[in-house]
Design an enzyme around this catalytic site. Sequence first.
Site, PDB file in Angstrom:
ATOM      1  N   GLU A 144      -2.579  -1.757  -3.171  1.00 15.27           N
ATOM      2  CA  GLU A 144      -3.677  -0.998  -2.579  1.00 15.27           C
ATOM      3  C   GLU A 144      -3.362   0.494  -2.617  1.00 15.27           C
ATOM      4  O   GLU A 144      -2.194   0.879  -2.561  1.00 15.27           O
ATOM      5  CB  GLU A 144      -3.870  -1.384  -1.105  1.00 15.27           C
ATOM      6  CG  GLU A 144      -4.241  -2.818  -0.851  1.00 15.27           C
ATOM      7  CD  GLU A 144      -4.413  -3.087   0.631  1.00 15.27           C
ATOM      8  OE1 GLU A 144      -5.002  -4.120   0.970  1.00 15.27           O
ATOM      9  OE2 GLU A 144      -3.955  -2.263   1.456  1.00 15.27           O
TER      10      GLU A 144
ATOM     11  N   HIS B 195      -8.153  -6.248   7.331  1.00 14.92           N
ATOM     12  CA  HIS B 195      -8.002  -5.244   8.386  1.00 14.92           C
ATOM     13  C   HIS B 195      -8.264  -5.873   9.751  1.00 14.92           C
ATOM     14  O   HIS B 195      -9.378  -6.243  10.083  1.00 14.92           O
ATOM     15  CB  HIS B 195      -8.916  -4.027   8.210  1.00 14.92           C
ATOM     16  CG  HIS B 195      -8.359  -2.811   8.914  1.00 14.92           C
ATOM     17  ND1 HIS B 195      -7.538  -1.899   8.283  1.00 14.92           N
ATOM     18  CD2 HIS B 195      -8.453  -2.398  10.200  1.00 14.92           C
ATOM     19  CE1 HIS B 195      -7.186  -0.954   9.143  1.00 14.92           C
ATOM     20  NE2 HIS B 195      -7.720  -1.247  10.305  1.00 14.92           N
TER      21      HIS B 195
ATOM     22  N   HIS C 201       0.862  -1.185   0.000  1.00 10.57           N
ATOM     23  CA  HIS C 201       0.000   0.000   0.000  1.00 10.57           C
ATOM     24  C   HIS C 201       0.896   1.232   0.000  1.00 10.57           C
ATOM     25  O   HIS C 201       1.169   1.816   1.056  1.00 10.57           O
ATOM     26  CB  HIS C 201      -0.912  -0.015   1.228  1.00 10.57           C
ATOM     27  CG  HIS C 201      -1.969   1.044   1.234  1.00 10.57           C
ATOM     28  ND1 HIS C 201      -3.185   0.862   1.840  1.00 10.57           N
ATOM     29  CD2 HIS C 201      -1.998   2.294   0.710  1.00 10.57           C
ATOM     30  CE1 HIS C 201      -3.912   1.969   1.696  1.00 10.57           C
ATOM     31  NE2 HIS C 201      -3.192   2.846   1.011  1.00 10.57           N
TER      32      HIS C 201
END
EC number: 2.6.99.2
Length: 237
Positions: free
Chosen positions: A70, A190, A43
């Site tokens: 991401e 998450h 990310h």
Amino acid sequence: MTKLSVNVNKVATLRNARGGNTPDVVKVATDCEIFGADGITVHPRPDERHIRYSDVFDLRSILKTEFNIEGYPSEAFIDLVLKVKPEQVTLVPDAPDAITSNAGWDTISNFEFLSEIIDRFNQAGIRTSLFIGTEPEYIEKAAKTGTDRIELYTEPYAAFYETDPENAVAPFVSAAELARKLGLGINAGHDLNLKNLQFFHTRIPFLDEVSIGHALISDALYLGLQDTIRQYKECLK
């Protein structure tokens, strides 16, 4: 079997804290593959405080499993993804200064914005996924953007798992069932960890992929990377 994609952002955070190239993000990622990970997630953020854009290019050249990038779809991010051509891009609604992803997309308000970006990635042959909560209206609108998958934002599940696992997972089961009915693939991520992952997986057996970074890298400090990945994979059988 649900795939495990290991997010190596935290490895880059540790490297950047001291400078130099220790730990080596590329080596850790390739070791994750050797030890059984089905993919690698990164990310990159605009300030490059952990994964750098140069890391993304370095990883692309050596990874043998699926590569998932991401990020918030700024023009710089879109350009990076189109150049690197990962197997999957996951779009998240993070502000540039966000510490971590903390909400899913409002796909109604952002419908045109997301549809145009997803079309660009689809034309490039890159699978798309939208980071999203369990709200049915957002999932229904996500299906109309042309995205291939959604990634369920699982922090609410993780927060309530230990006190009430059945009620914690219930909205995610409903969301996944709706997404599947609409023809969407289903990822999740998450705050999933060795305590809550197996239960989540058993309730959503058609889960395509989980992306796990912080908990997995933290567990590796105690268990070692190879055994940590083995235990996470066991949770997904």
